[in-house]
Design an enzyme around this catalytic site. Structure first.
Site, PDB file in Angstrom:
ATOM      1  N   GLU A 102      26.717  24.970  36.586  1.00 25.28           N
ATOM      2  CA  GLU A 102      25.548  25.791  36.207  1.00 25.28           C
ATOM      3  C   GLU A 102      24.072  25.830  35.768  1.00 25.28           C
ATOM      4  O   GLU A 102      23.344  26.145  35.853  1.00 25.28           O
ATOM      5  CB  GLU A 102      25.930  26.939  35.321  1.00 25.28           C
ATOM      6  CG  GLU A 102      27.332  28.153  36.028  1.00 25.28           C
ATOM      7  CD  GLU A 102      29.088  27.314  35.753  1.00 25.28           C
ATOM      8  OE1 GLU A 102      28.908  26.237  35.582  1.00 25.28           O
ATOM      9  OE2 GLU A 102      29.485  27.924  36.201  1.00 25.28           O
ATOM     10  N   GLU A 157      36.404  28.770  36.283  1.00 27.42           N
ATOM     11  CA  GLU A 157      36.706  30.546  35.563  1.00 27.42           C
ATOM     12  C   GLU A 157      38.042  30.778  36.071  1.00 27.42           C
ATOM     13  O   GLU A 157      38.708  31.103  35.540  1.00 27.42           O
ATOM     14  CB  GLU A 157      35.268  31.396  36.293  1.00 27.42           C
ATOM     15  CG  GLU A 157      34.441  30.044  35.469  1.00 27.42           C
ATOM     16  CD  GLU A 157      32.775  31.392  35.486  1.00 27.42           C
ATOM     17  OE1 GLU A 157      32.320  31.296  36.278  1.00 27.42           O
ATOM     18  OE2 GLU A 157      32.142  32.041  34.239  1.00 27.42           O
TER      19      GLU A 157
HETATM   20  C1  1HE Z   1      28.733  25.889  49.156  1.00 27.56           C
HETATM   21  C2  1HE Z   1      29.144  25.823  48.260  1.00 27.56           C
HETATM   22  C3  1HE Z   1      28.765  26.803  47.039  1.00 27.56           C
HETATM   23  C4  1HE Z   1      30.109  23.852  48.878  1.00 27.56           C
HETATM   24  N1  1HE Z   1      28.334  27.919  47.532  1.00 27.56           N
HETATM   25  N2  1HE Z   1      28.358  26.891  49.764  1.00 27.56           N
HETATM   26  N3  1HE Z   1      29.099  25.478  41.956  1.00 27.56           N
HETATM   27  C5  1HE Z   1      28.436  24.041  42.414  1.00 27.56           C
HETATM   28  O1  1HE Z   1      27.087  23.055  42.252  1.00 27.56           O
HETATM   29  C6  1HE Z   1      29.592  23.089  43.849  1.00 27.56           C
HETATM   30  C7  1HE Z   1      28.490  22.855  45.408  1.00 27.56           C
HETATM   31  N4  1HE Z   1      29.860  22.152  46.091  1.00 27.56           N
HETATM   32  C8  1HE Z   1      29.656  20.528  45.752  1.00 27.56           C
HETATM   33  O2  1HE Z   1      29.551  20.092  45.397  1.00 27.56           O
HETATM   34  C9  1HE Z   1      30.111  19.939  47.339  1.00 27.56           C
HETATM   35  O3  1HE Z   1      30.427  20.975  47.975  1.00 27.56           O
HETATM   36  C10 1HE Z   1      32.039  19.677  46.554  1.00 27.56           C
HETATM   37  C11 1HE Z   1      31.942  18.707  45.422  1.00 27.56           C
HETATM   38  C12 1HE Z   1      33.126  20.767  45.991  1.00 27.56           C
HETATM   39  C13 1HE Z   1      32.932  19.278  48.329  1.00 27.56           C
HETATM   40  O4  1HE Z   1      31.792  18.636  48.564  1.00 27.56           O
HETATM   41  P1  1HE Z   1      32.331  17.970  50.011  1.00 27.56           P
HETATM   42  O5  1HE Z   1      30.937  16.762  50.409  1.00 27.56           O
HETATM   43  O6  1HE Z   1      33.636  17.532  50.711  1.00 27.56           O
HETATM   44  O7  1HE Z   1      31.282  19.338  50.301  1.00 27.56           O
HETATM   45  P2  1HE Z   1      29.850  19.847  51.194  1.00 27.56           P
HETATM   46  O8  1HE Z   1      29.408  18.864  52.765  1.00 27.56           O
HETATM   47  O9  1HE Z   1      29.030  19.775  50.316  1.00 27.56           O
HETATM   48  O10 1HE Z   1      29.888  21.450  51.030  1.00 27.56           O
HETATM   49  C14 1HE Z   1      30.952  21.786  52.735  1.00 27.56           C
HETATM   50  C15 1HE Z   1      30.284  23.242  53.245  1.00 27.56           C
HETATM   51  O11 1HE Z   1      30.518  24.343  51.661  1.00 27.56           O
HETATM   52  C16 1HE Z   1      28.858  22.905  53.458  1.00 27.56           C
HETATM   53  O12 1HE Z   1      28.303  23.970  53.808  1.00 27.56           O
HETATM   54  P3  1HE Z   1      27.496  23.368  55.116  1.00 27.56           P
HETATM   55  O13 1HE Z   1      27.477  25.153  56.164  1.00 27.56           O
HETATM   56  O14 1HE Z   1      27.189  22.741  55.475  1.00 27.56           O
HETATM   57  O15 1HE Z   1      28.858  23.335  56.160  1.00 27.56           O
HETATM   58  C17 1HE Z   1      28.576  23.723  51.747  1.00 27.56           C
HETATM   59  O16 1HE Z   1      27.265  24.176  51.069  1.00 27.56           O
HETATM   60  C18 1HE Z   1      29.407  24.678  51.169  1.00 27.56           C
HETATM   61  N5  1HE Z   1      29.383  24.810  49.455  1.00 27.56           N
HETATM   62  N6  1HE Z   1      30.516  24.434  48.018  1.00 27.56           N
HETATM   63  C19 1HE Z   1      28.510  27.902  48.536  1.00 27.56           C
HETATM   64  N7  1HE Z   1      29.525  26.607  46.128  1.00 27.56           N
HETATM   65  C20 1HE Z   1      30.634  33.501  38.349  1.00 27.56           C
HETATM   66  S1  1HE Z   1      29.541  32.984  37.908  1.00 27.56           S
HETATM   67  C21 1HE Z   1      29.776  30.882  38.702  1.00 27.56           C
HETATM   68  C22 1HE Z   1      28.633  29.520  38.577  1.00 27.56           C
HETATM   69  C23 1HE Z   1      29.530  28.899  39.446  1.00 27.56           C
HETATM   70  O17 1HE Z   1      30.546  28.826  40.050  1.00 27.56           O
HETATM   71  S2  1HE Z   1      27.603  27.407  39.257  1.00 27.56           S
HETATM   72  C24 1HE Z   1      28.715  26.155  40.904  1.00 27.56           C
HETATM   73  C25 1HE Z   1      28.630  26.496  41.694  1.00 27.56           C
END
Ligand code: 1HE
Length: 263
Positions: A138, A118
């Site tokens: 989402e 977005e």
């Molecule tokens: C996060 C987020 C997040 C990572 N919110 N904390 N977005 C998603 O559903 C995407 C979710 N994220 C992923 O699928 C993966 O993190 C990635 C593919 C982007 C990257 O993977 P990777 O293996 O490099 O990293 P990771 O181990 O998954 O994440 C590293 C840290 O970032 C980890 O936190 P930690 O404290 O355990 O180290 C994750 O929890 C954190 N993290 N992504 C919060 N999105 C205005 S409305 C819009 C609606 C949306 O955007 S929905 C899509 C949300």
């Protein structure tokens, strides 16, 4: 070129000044540049009043990804009203980008997910590196887009493609994203910023009035009824030729002092 000044409107958003170009980095790589309220607010504040002399901005992400989208930790406890105000916060911030004072060029790499997509779609030009991939998970998270995605993305890639992404969790590769119009340019990994800086120099060299018209008049005209569109174009055209900047540039070409258009 070394940055002339590095400022930071928040620890999460790094801002470097390079002449007329501001280089913004989402600086939360440990959370994959997930967009929390503070980061959205910092982005909105920058674009609402860019520093004097800045004529174009580049938005990129630190680390291996552009952005993992909405910080999911921000919304777990929200009720419907708080959720709506949260979405409005994003709308306001992204409006300052899309319909703001300066054009924005996004450099996309790695995950360009949900709210990250977005954000990219609120920018005016998108440069993607081959590592980029696009998703709208989402549906998997049980939520809906809230940062203007349902308004901007169908206009960019078509309603059918966005519907597919949201219903099936389809992930588009960088090559697919280029083919369907998510990116304007596709370059090798690591080459995005250099191209964005080249493009930014061109954008900054335009007459300010033309850039204003492209950001504010063109999207309105594209969505207006034909006759309203023709009239708005006529008004903008008249105002632009009367501008002193246009007169100087037109004279420069006619007197052989301006660059020709090369293929
Ligand atoms: C996060 C987020 C997040 C990572 N919110 N904390 N977005 C998603 O559903 C995407 C979710 N994220 C992923 O699928 C993966 O993190 C990635 C593919 C982007 C990257 O993977 P990777 O293996 O490099 O990293 P990771 O181990 O998954 O994440 C590293 C840290 O970032 C980890 O936190 P930690 O404290 O355990 O180290 C994750 O929890 C954190 N993290 N992504 C919060 N999105 C205005 S409305 C819009 C609606 C949306 O955007 S929905 C899509 C949300």
């Amino acid at each position: 070129m070394p940055p002339e000044a590095e400022t930071s409107s928040s620890a999460l958003l790094s801002v470097e000044r390079r002449g007329a170009v501001a280089l913004l980095h989402l600086a939360r790589p440990e959370k994959r540049n997930a967009l929390n309220d503070a980061l959205i607010t910092a982005l909105g504040a920058f674009f609402a009043s860019p520093p004097e002399g800045v004529r174009v901005a580049i938005v990129a992400g630190r680390g291996a990804h552009f952005s993992a989208g909405l910080d999911l930790a921000d919304v777990t406890e929200k009720d419907a009203t708080a959720g709506m105000f949260h979405s409005r916060l994003w709308h306001q911030a992204f409006r300052h980008i899309a319909e703001g004072k300066i054009p924005a060029i996004a450099v996309l790499h790695g995950a360009v997910i949900g709210g990250g997509l977005e954000l990219a779609s609120a920018c005016h030009v998108r440069v993607a590196e081959r590592s980029a991939y696009y998703a709208l998970p989402e549906g998997q998270r049980g939520i809906f887009v809230g940062g203007g995605g349902s308004v901007r993305l169908p206009r960019l890639i078509g309603l059918s493609r966005m519907t597919d992404m949201m219903l099936t969790g389809r992930v588009f590769s960088a090559e697919e994203g280029q083919a369907i119009g998510l990116s304007n340019y596709l370059v090798d990994n690591g080459a995005g910023l250099a191209l964005a800086l080249d493009l930014a120099a061109k954008v900054a060299a335009n007459a300010p009035l033309t850039n204003f018209a492209v950001l504010h008049a063109l999207p309105r005209i594209a969505e207006a009824d034909r006759e309203g569109g023709f009239l708005a174009e006529t008004l903008m055209a008249g105002i632009s030729v009367a501008d002193q900047e246009a007169k100087a540039r037109l004279r420069a070409f006619l007197e052989g002092r301006a660059a020709k258009i090369a293929p």
